[in-house]
Design a protein around this motif. Structure first.
Motif, PDB file in Angstrom:
ATOM      1  N   THR A   1      34.705  25.799  47.463  1.00 28.36           N
ATOM      2  CA  THR A   1      35.964  26.664  47.436  1.00 28.36           C
ATOM      3  C   THR A   1      35.773  27.975  48.424  1.00 28.36           C
ATOM      4  O   THR A   1      34.872  28.656  48.021  1.00 28.36           O
TER       5      THR A   1
ATOM      6  N   TYR B   1      24.367  24.212  42.065  1.00 29.04           N
ATOM      7  CA  TYR B   1      23.427  23.614  41.223  1.00 29.04           C
ATOM      8  C   TYR B   1      23.874  22.205  41.266  1.00 29.04           C
ATOM      9  O   TYR B   1      24.934  21.819  41.763  1.00 29.04           O
TER      10      TYR B   1
ATOM     11  N   ARG C   1      25.803  18.070  44.560  1.00 30.15           N
ATOM     12  CA  ARG C   1      25.251  16.943  43.846  1.00 30.15           C
ATOM     13  C   ARG C   1      24.755  16.428  44.855  1.00 30.15           C
ATOM     14  O   ARG C   1      24.884  15.740  45.938  1.00 30.15           O
TER      15      ARG C   1
ATOM     16  N   VAL D   1      30.822  20.557  47.431  1.00 34.77           N
ATOM     17  CA  VAL D   1      32.338  20.733  47.165  1.00 34.77           C
ATOM     18  C   VAL D   1      32.436  22.503  47.126  1.00 34.77           C
ATOM     19  O   VAL D   1      31.963  22.969  46.436  1.00 34.77           O
TER      20      VAL D   1
ATOM     21  N   ARG E   1      37.821  31.673  49.536  1.00 32.21           N
ATOM     22  CA  ARG E   1      38.840  32.455  49.220  1.00 32.21           C
ATOM     23  C   ARG E   1      39.239  33.259  50.472  1.00 32.21           C
ATOM     24  O   ARG E   1      38.425  33.832  51.253  1.00 32.21           O
TER      25      ARG E   1
ATOM     26  N   ARG F   1      32.734  29.641  45.781  1.00 25.94           N
ATOM     27  CA  ARG F   1      32.081  28.537  44.835  1.00 25.94           C
ATOM     28  C   ARG F   1      31.529  27.416  45.454  1.00 25.94           C
ATOM     29  O   ARG F   1      32.193  26.810  46.352  1.00 25.94           O
TER      30      ARG F   1
ATOM     31  N   GLU G   1      29.323  31.672  43.902  1.00 25.09           N
ATOM     32  CA  GLU G   1      29.181  31.933  42.677  1.00 25.09           C
ATOM     33  C   GLU G   1      28.069  31.120  42.288  1.00 25.09           C
ATOM     34  O   GLU G   1      27.220  31.508  41.181  1.00 25.09           O
TER      35      GLU G   1
ATOM     36  N   GLU H   1      29.787  23.573  44.730  1.00 19.18           N
ATOM     37  CA  GLU H   1      29.073  22.728  43.690  1.00 19.18           C
ATOM     38  C   GLU H   1      28.232  21.687  44.610  1.00 19.18           C
ATOM     39  O   GLU H   1      28.836  21.030  45.689  1.00 19.18           O
TER      40      GLU H   1
ATOM     41  N   VAL I   1      39.552  24.183  49.785  1.00 15.98           N
ATOM     42  CA  VAL I   1      38.370  23.413  49.213  1.00 15.98           C
ATOM     43  C   VAL I   1      37.862  22.523  50.515  1.00 15.98           C
ATOM     44  O   VAL I   1      39.042  21.749  51.076  1.00 15.98           O
TER      45      VAL I   1
ATOM     46  N   THR J   1      43.391  30.003  48.489  1.00 18.93           N
ATOM     47  CA  THR J   1      41.869  29.420  48.401  1.00 18.93           C
ATOM     48  C   THR J   1      42.168  27.993  49.017  1.00 18.93           C
ATOM     49  O   THR J   1      43.258  27.592  49.334  1.00 18.93           O
TER      50      THR J   1
ATOM     51  N   ASP K   1      23.481  18.318  39.632  1.00 23.42           N
ATOM     52  CA  ASP K   1      23.475  17.969  38.058  1.00 23.42           C
ATOM     53  C   ASP K   1      22.386  17.333  37.465  1.00 23.42           C
ATOM     54  O   ASP K   1      22.158  17.079  36.491  1.00 23.42           O
TER      55      ASP K   1
ATOM     56  N   THR L   1      35.195  19.206  50.784  1.00 19.97           N
ATOM     57  CA  THR L   1      34.526  18.420  50.185  1.00 19.97           C
ATOM     58  C   THR L   1      33.413  17.749  51.520  1.00 19.97           C
ATOM     59  O   THR L   1      34.041  17.227  52.555  1.00 19.97           O
TER      60      THR L   1
END
Lengths: 554, 554
Positions: A99, A11, A87, A97, A101, A83, A8, A85, A109, A107, A13, A111
């Motif tokens: 996620t 990005y 960094r 990170v 499904r 999803r 989804e 994430e 996760v 779900t 930060d 890292t």
């Protein structure tokens, strides 16, 4: 299997875009997980001893340990990345990170720390992205079906008051519980069984003392194994050593206690089925004097040796359970540990069987020697000597024959009527059991009677001290493969030689987590020390074990 | 609580020693966890929108979202750090992977990225260490007791063949299951109940069709709430939105399905207890025509409105379940959806009640408008219009009165005999229910009959389309606090105004996860769209909902 990966949001930060080649490496890793491509997964993790992989069962450190774990696990269920994430932590270091499904719901996760490295022969000049650390949370299961068959809050409420109030019990799936079936670690057995109309006395006694049942926990099939693996429901996790076998046959109840999912395991020990998982998982575990705890409502394996017992995380809880279960409260014959033919108090005099030391692994023998040396410097320490108990094979071999004969008498008809129902190792053992002749059995019983009298004489004025098993829990990975199978067989033989003398003599025997050695993965792992004493001294033996543990300190 | 932290090993793979001030920051964070020092925990996490916290329930992004979650969680169980792995990723960036051993047994793992930052007013020139990302795996529980009361593999085996073979069912703890007690979401109720001798038809029908029971799942107390919180067993996780309420009263079964721990929820809907959790957790959920599914063996809340229904993750599974449970196979009166007074096929004509739009949140109304706009561009789209169904309070208020009168008749004697047994919100509702007079009830019934006839007339030639509830699942954190309590009350009122028209009219109503809006945490969250149709059209309504979902694409 591999579905398109369309997360989804991606990005960073600080506005830095996720590098395209890192994104490609992440996607390739996810595809490799989907098809369990072990070579690609190995390549995705950074080589060397510093790479980390963590999940709920523990932390693996080093590329090799991670690789071994993966080989024993199988692939990941179908899923899509929902999803992501990202960094940037440093120019060549990113945190992702993700996620997931799962197609079957739920779900997860993961890292990951990805770093661009230039080590390794296959690298280009620019280097390649590898995972240097990962933390994985797979999708939630309703419960761990390798540990449990049925579990509740509580499954069965005990008396609201009593010496065991507040304790939760994992019951090995061999005991009758009113309203529930016995599964015996085998789905065909479970399917054919009917709900029990009465709970086994060993269960009812705990309930009456205030404990509640947390659930029905897995056993090796028909309890005829000490490995702790199960071909149908998976291998329970070792609560002390990530990636190691849990020990069996009381594998499920032991893992439930070691992982904190229950306080007490109600289990059985025929050839070591309480002591082995206690040693492998750093628990306290008592095999009781043969015949002391009623076996009604217990599915038998070999009645001449089957005993009931318990595992806990600490000695105080075990003593509470043993005192309550043996009805010691207020009973002068039992309080303080005097049993049918035991002494009011045990000799403070330990003897280490030389023959057991000889089959122990060097690290285990060294740890025991170091412990004995520490004892020498302690006030009020027991006397410690070495002792001969005779050739271990002279116990183990006739024990094996009689156990096999009884196991076949108990279950042969069922095994014959249900071909293919048992997993390969237990099926093989049952096939061998079917070949025992009456003459062989009779001869073995005669030999055993001599061994029993001999060992009972040895413990009249001393308590045996020995490693519970030859070494720490083996890696789950060694349960597959060709050379590995031979190694597993050898370990089984050495383990049973260590555990069967007490079984053959019907003596109480307690495994206490007093030493740690270097485990299969290189990390510290517990090994139990076993104390074996006179028949009927069960409660006194627990108290003696606690006294010894207290002397040695935390 | 806080015990000394003496990890086994601390090393960095490039030989760099863990900085003493980072070690101190890690230890301080661990101590703050032990005592649930929210201010210290907030300070330990990096400020700003990029900070990450992940666990099995999902990923929270941003310092504020993490802080809100923490405030609703409570502290961490007593534990010690058993092992700490440290890796320097950059000069001011470290990765710490810590294994904890809990006092009550079990281990956990936390992975943290610590970075030295100089932002924030309290910083010194040298900056301070903060966590910019964390991934937490707490110790394993035997199972999630907020979701389940009892769970098995399976708990109850269904027929080996049938249209639902292979599906696992989470049964709301209001249905009779032979051999098990009904708990109704309340421990006092559970304690006083006796094992059921016959399973409810709604349970038996699923078993006969081949489904198996996974377990007995939690409900809001006596099903008298739509929040999904439970004062005794905790609040089940929202499977779609981390940190959000699950919706109730079918909270446990819905969470079980959303988290993949079961395939089907067998539940009840009086005032919205299936539709609300379906909407909050992105599930398909059908409330059936009142009276269509037998309610024997079901603990009642308010018989004039109580209905049985199901939740699933996808429309195909829901249709299988509905077809099997309603016995549609081969029954010409039911196959294709014709019910007692329904039509063979429903009108392809949707009508949006203006009064429901008026209480929806702006984001929800906008999402529905966007969906309607998309439909206009699609071949074979249904006609969509707006419609008036009358003042929502004119449905909700008499509904509330009759529901309360029946709830008190059902449970008033028990509530009176067991003061303090209910949690505060349901106890308060019961207290109010006790004040309803016969005259009030009679007047409310008259008003309801008028409303029922009116709404039934509206759906003779159209299907209602509306947001299932005003907006996405609220944060769990808003269930505490003073202003928060007022907001929760207001949300409850608006929610019930949205859900009660179908309940008052006894109409079938299905919630379908067709739109997503921005949730309480800022991340996308599902909102259900509800289709309500003529009495008895249940199966046709599911088929219509699938047709609509297919039109809109994935």
């Amino acid at each position: 299997m591999a579905e398109p990966i369309e997360p989804e949001a991606v990005y960073a930060d600080d506005g830095e875009a996720l590098p395209a080649d890192l994104r490609a490496a992440f996607d390739a890793y996810e595809r490799a997980l989907a098809v369990d491509d072990l070579a690609a997964l190995d390549a995705a993790f950074a080589p060397g001893p510093g790479t980390i992989r963590a999940d709920g069962t523990g932390v693996l450190v080093g590329h090799d340990a991670i690789s071994r774990f993966r080989g024993s696990r199988g692939g990941v269920a179908p899923r899509v990345i929902e999803r992501l994430e990202a960094r940037r932590l440093a120019p060549q270091t990113w945190l992702l990170v993700a996620t997931s499904r799962y197609a079957a719901g739920g779900t997860g996760v993961q890292t990951q720390v990805w770093q661009r490295v230039t080590t390794g022969s296959a690298d280009t000049d620019a280097g390649r992205w590898v995972i240097t650390a990962a933390h994985v949370t797979p999708r939630a299961q309703a419960f761990d079906r390798s540990i449990w068959r049925t579990v509740g809050d509580p499954l069965y409420q005990g008396a609201w008051e009593g010496p065991l109030a507040g304790l939760t019990v994992a019951v090995k799936d061999l005991f009758a519980i009113r309203g529930y079936r016995i599964g015996a670690g085998n789905p065909t057995w479970l399917e054919q069984s009917r709900p029990e109309t009465t709970s086994a006395p060993a269960v009812a006694d705990l309930l009456r003392a205030g404990a509640s049942l947390r659930g029905i926990a897995r056993t090796d099939e028909l309890a005829y194994s000490v490995a702790g693996a199960n071909a149908h429901y998976g291998t329970p996790p070792n609560g002390a050593v990530p990636g190691a076998l849990p020990g069996g046959s009381s594998s499920g109840p032991a893992s439930a206690v070691a992982t904190g999912q229950a306080d007490v395991a109600l289990a059985t020990d025929t050839a070591g089925s309480i002591r082995v998982p206690a040693s492998y998982q750093g628990l306290w575990g008592l095999r009781t004097t043969h015949g002391l705890v009623p076996r009604q409502g217990l599915l038998p394996l070999a009645q001449s040796f089957d005993t009931v017992g318990w595992l806990t995380r600490d000695g105080a809880t075990l003593e509470r359970v043993v005192a309550a279960a043996l009805g010691a409260d207020g009973d002068p014959d039992l309080d303080g540990g005097a049993g049918p033919d035991g002494a009011a108090s045990l000799p403070w005099h330990l003897a280490i069987p030389r023959e057991v030391l000889a089959v122990a692994e060097p690290g285990t023998a060294a740890a025991l020697a170091a412990l004995v040396a520490r004892l020498r410097g302690v006030d009020d320490a027991p006397a410690v000597e070495e002792v001969d108990i005779g050739d271990l094979a002279a116990y183990a071999e006739p024990f094996r024959v009689v156990q096999a004969a009884e196991a076949w008498r108990n279950h042969g008809a069922w095994v014959t009527a249900n071909p293919g129902a048992l997993g390969a190792p237990v099926a093989h053992r049952m096939q061998q059991a079917s070949t025992v002749t009456a003459a062989q059995e009779a001869a073995a019983r005669e030999e055993l009677a001599l061994r029993r009298e001999h060992l009972r004489a040895v413990v009249t004025d001393r308590v045996l001290l020995m490693p519970t098993v030859p070494g720490p829990a083996p890696s789950r990975a060694t349960s597959g493969g060709d050379g590995a199978a031979a190694a597993a067989d050898d370990l089984r033989v050495r383990t049973l030689r260590t555990t069967t003398p007490a079984s053959a003599a019907g003596l109480p025997s307690i495994s206490v987590p007093l030493v740690r050695v270097t485990g299969a993965s290189g990390a510290p792992a517990p090994v139990g020390l076993c104390l074996t004493a006179a028949s009927g001294s069960d409660l006194a033996l627990v108290q003696l074990a606690r006294r010894l543990a207290d002397l040695l300190g935390p």
